[in-house]
Design a protein around this motif. Sequence first.
Motif, PDB file in Angstrom:
ATOM      1  N   UNK A  59     -52.811 -88.604  16.668  1.00  0.00           N
ATOM      2  CA  UNK A  59     -52.343 -87.295  16.212  1.00  0.00           C
ATOM      3  C   UNK A  59     -53.094 -86.857  14.957  1.00  0.00           C
ATOM      4  N   UNK A  60     -52.905 -85.600  14.613  1.00  0.00           N
ATOM      5  CA  UNK A  60     -53.520 -85.072  13.390  1.00  0.00           C
ATOM      6  C   UNK A  60     -53.063 -85.866  12.171  1.00  0.00           C
ATOM      7  N   UNK A  61     -51.766 -86.209  12.131  1.00  0.00           N
ATOM      8  CA  UNK A  61     -51.206 -86.984  11.013  1.00  0.00           C
ATOM      9  C   UNK A  61     -50.485 -88.198  11.600  1.00  0.00           C
ATOM     10  N   UNK A  74     -49.721 -91.656   6.267  1.00  0.00           N
ATOM     11  CA  UNK A  74     -48.708 -91.695   5.214  1.00  0.00           C
ATOM     12  C   UNK A  74     -48.031 -93.056   5.206  1.00  0.00           C
ATOM     13  N   UNK A  75     -47.919 -93.624   4.014  1.00  0.00           N
ATOM     14  CA  UNK A  75     -47.070 -94.798   3.809  1.00  0.00           C
ATOM     15  C   UNK A  75     -46.116 -94.453   2.663  1.00  0.00           C
ATOM     16  N   UNK A  76     -44.849 -94.350   2.992  1.00  0.00           N
ATOM     17  CA  UNK A  76     -43.859 -93.941   2.003  1.00  0.00           C
ATOM     18  C   UNK A  76     -42.529 -94.605   2.338  1.00  0.00           C
ATOM     19  N   UNK A 107     -34.773 -87.002   9.332  1.00  0.00           N
ATOM     20  CA  UNK A 107     -34.012 -88.202   9.024  1.00  0.00           C
ATOM     21  C   UNK A 107     -34.508 -88.903   7.775  1.00  0.00           C
ATOM     22  N   UNK A 108     -35.831 -88.961   7.605  1.00  0.00           N
ATOM     23  CA  UNK A 108     -36.410 -89.603   6.422  1.00  0.00           C
ATOM     24  C   UNK A 108     -36.461 -88.665   5.224  1.00  0.00           C
ATOM     25  N   UNK A 109     -36.227 -87.370   5.454  1.00  0.00           N
ATOM     26  CA  UNK A 109     -36.263 -86.405   4.356  1.00  0.00           C
ATOM     27  C   UNK A 109     -37.662 -86.164   3.834  1.00  0.00           C
ATOM     28  N   UNK A 110     -38.591 -86.000   4.761  1.00  0.00           N
ATOM     29  CA  UNK A 110     -40.002 -85.865   4.386  1.00  0.00           C
ATOM     30  C   UNK A 110     -40.602 -84.668   5.101  1.00  0.00           C
ATOM     31  N   UNK A 111     -41.369 -83.867   4.363  1.00  0.00           N
ATOM     32  CA  UNK A 111     -42.193 -82.805   4.947  1.00  0.00           C
ATOM     33  C   UNK A 111     -43.640 -83.063   4.560  1.00  0.00           C
ATOM     34  N   UNK A 112     -44.508 -83.063   5.548  1.00  0.00           N
ATOM     35  CA  UNK A 112     -45.941 -83.234   5.331  1.00  0.00           C
ATOM     36  C   UNK A 112     -46.646 -81.956   5.781  1.00  0.00           C
ATOM     37  N   UNK A 113     -47.578 -81.515   4.991  1.00  0.00           N
ATOM     38  CA  UNK A 113     -48.446 -80.419   5.426  1.00  0.00           C
ATOM     39  C   UNK A 113     -49.878 -80.929   5.467  1.00  0.00           C
ATOM     40  N   UNK A 114     -50.534 -80.706   6.580  1.00  0.00           N
ATOM     41  CA  UNK A 114     -51.941 -81.050   6.737  1.00  0.00           C
ATOM     42  C   UNK A 114     -52.712 -79.754   6.906  1.00  0.00           C
ATOM     43  N   UNK A 115     -53.714 -79.551   6.059  1.00  0.00           N
ATOM     44  CA  UNK A 115     -54.523 -78.341   6.122  1.00  0.00           C
ATOM     45  C   UNK A 115     -55.962 -78.699   6.476  1.00  0.00           C
ATOM     46  N   UNK A 116     -56.549 -77.884   7.320  1.00  0.00           N
ATOM     47  CA  UNK A 116     -57.968 -77.961   7.657  1.00  0.00           C
ATOM     48  C   UNK A 116     -58.529 -76.555   7.498  1.00  0.00           C
ATOM     49  N   UNK A 117     -59.683 -76.432   6.887  1.00  0.00           N
ATOM     50  CA  UNK A 117     -60.279 -75.111   6.739  1.00  0.00           C
ATOM     51  C   UNK A 117     -61.792 -75.247   6.612  1.00  0.00           C
ATOM     52  N   UNK A 118     -62.466 -74.126   6.792  1.00  0.00           N
ATOM     53  CA  UNK A 118     -63.917 -74.078   6.704  1.00  0.00           C
ATOM     54  C   UNK A 118     -64.289 -73.432   5.368  1.00  0.00           C
ATOM     55  N   UNK A 144     -56.115 -87.759   2.798  1.00  0.00           N
ATOM     56  CA  UNK A 144     -56.471 -86.336   2.795  1.00  0.00           C
ATOM     57  C   UNK A 144     -56.673 -85.832   4.209  1.00  0.00           C
ATOM     58  N   UNK A 145     -57.130 -86.709   5.079  1.00  0.00           N
ATOM     59  CA  UNK A 145     -57.297 -86.365   6.477  1.00  0.00           C
ATOM     60  C   UNK A 145     -57.598 -87.601   7.293  1.00  0.00           C
ATOM     61  N   UNK A 146     -57.333 -87.517   8.579  1.00  0.00           N
ATOM     62  CA  UNK A 146     -57.668 -88.561   9.540  1.00  0.00           C
ATOM     63  C   UNK A 146     -58.565 -87.937  10.591  1.00  0.00           C
ATOM     64  N   UNK A 147     -59.744 -88.509  10.793  1.00  0.00           N
ATOM     65  CA  UNK A 147     -60.726 -87.940  11.716  1.00  0.00           C
ATOM     66  C   UNK A 147     -61.117 -88.967  12.772  1.00  0.00           C
ATOM     67  N   UNK A 148     -61.313 -88.510  14.011  1.00  0.00           N
ATOM     68  CA  UNK A 148     -61.757 -89.425  15.065  1.00  0.00           C
ATOM     69  C   UNK A 148     -63.271 -89.591  15.049  1.00  0.00           C
TER      70      UNK A 148
END
Length: 705
Positions: A59-61, A74-76, A107-118, A144-148
Amino acid sequence: MTTGVKTLNGPGWSAVLEGAPGALLWRWWGGAVDPAGLPPLADTRPAASFSLDIDQPLPLVPAFGTGWFGPAALRAHRAGRAFAQQLRVEQVRADDDMIAVTLVDAGAGITVEQRLWVEGGALYLAASVRNDGDDALTVDWLAAGTLPLPADCAAIRHFTGRHNAEFVARREAMPMQSWVRENRRGLTGHAGPPGLFVEGPAADWHTGRIHAAQLAWSGNHRLAIERDDEGGWTLQMGEALAPGEMILAPGARYDTPHMIAVAGEDGLNGAIQAFHAAVRATVPWPGGRMRPRPVHINSWEGFYFDHDEAALMALADRAAALGVERFVLDDGWFRGRDDDTAALGDWTPDARKYPRGLKPLADHVVAAGMEFGLWVEPEMVNPDSDLFRAHPDWALQLAGVPLMTSRNQLVLDMGRAEVRDHLFAGLDALLRDLPIAYLKWDHNRDLAPAGDAAGHAGYHAQVYGTYALIDRLLAAHPGLEIESCAGGGGRSDAGIARRAHRFWTSDNIDASLRVAMQRGFLHFLPPEMMGAHVGASPVHATGRRQDMAYRAAVALPGHFGVELDPAAMSVEDAGVLAEGIARYKQWRGVLHAGRTWLGEGADGLVWQAQGQVPGELLLLLTRVAPSQLRRPPAVTLPMLAGAGPQRVRLLTLATTPGHPAPDAPLFAAMRGDGVTLDGDWLARAGLPTPAMKAESVAIFHLTPA
């Protein structure tokens, strides 16, 4: 056919994501592709043995502990609880140049935002995590990002280094399990920017697939590549957080640094050029545009701490006569600074050395037609200083751990607003009182121990505090330029490039060692930002002797400078240096306005070209060690394929005078009006090269005929 495909495109690359229930999945990052008609990812994945019944593609994240067994983004946790997350896509916002994805684990009370831009033609990635719970959330890692990466990747090209030996190129085969580079020094480090290049099969300087990325960050960092059991790899980059450093209170948020990613089929040079374009788009040039990079003289290796107003005025006069355009007064100008044991933090002129203050010297420099620059090291303090005696608690420290000095200095806690305010007031006063156009901003030690006022790790706050101070100074003095120096090249990265205009590549000015260092620098950052100086002979760092013509030629392609006292030179060397300065001024518009190509010839010859194709190029062939061949082989220049006829001139052969190497009629013609050779010939058969002794540089000028 897939639905919900999101694509970002840049010059020669594409990033493709596919929507799935509650997720956004990676389909591709690499050379430009059109995903039209692409079958859904689920239709391409047969069931695998000993696997969860719910498929877990990348996945993206990627989250930890809920079925994805590769590296987590993420490790939290909450005091050991909520350690596993099930992040589900809640919102996707996208346009042609941006994708922003919000993922939530209620359930974990977490929000993640992943941004990609040019931006600047490159793919940028950054992430954030917000604590939506009622108690503290400890964040140990957020990429900051995960890339294949494709399964047929062949090698990782990266850099190591130390003080006086920066940017040492390394090449390693792709790992069977994982490859990790983690920096814990608190600043970028002498290996250079936190970045790497992943080579595809048969990739070289000019052709083949390259994936490359660097983190725009000036502190602790982690770069990781891990192989999965499906044959591919994942690439992650992010800030390396210290234990307990990022504990988020309810409602608080952590943002990662930016990751800059480039990919394509044009070899290492294609990726290098893409990095240069991306960084150039972010540099805060005064007035919004780079002016010609002024020839620079620095007082350090000529005078060290032995300052004398009359002698420095004489240095300024000699420098101006050579054609220098900026004079920088280095360490030793402030109160009580006779060596490196005292006075850091006391940023007022030393009345013993400068009874009239610095203004007479600064005015003399300006009257001689040069800009005035000043060395500072704002983040540091000597225990033997008025500042430390007044505020010993302002230094980074940990209760129970002895104060650890390096170069007899401690580090101020830049996370504290009162420290930044104090430093701004002192620097602002200097900038208002004196005609200072330039600050050489140094940082001469690693961070240890980096404890803040509460006893927590202060690495993250240190970087952002430094950024904030520099940004505040630039806002107050919009014409100011800043050089990033950290014991040489210890803080060269795309993060501080957003607030700096030049980098000091290394404290080692040995021209032969600088050849490799400068080539390493150019992998990530553009030549106009690369401080490249002509030093003394013998070289202060190595004791070796090198001819002036060679020293000046090696410095030519960067931001040219001088690090010696011209009074110590012979008349002959002064003349050669003046010619080198004039040559730089003549060609800096070509060197700094186009693309950079690096290459290697046979028998240890290396080359670089800067400029435009089609258009004007300056080509430097450099021989450091003696040749092992009877005659020099031609050097192929693949970027000239299809460029048509080229007029080739040999501007100079910078070498040790006396006992010249054998010549040939072709090179005599090149030194005159030049010769015409077809671009395809130069690309495939190659450019004939003159015989060159060790420590020589042949400089060619190429234009369409």
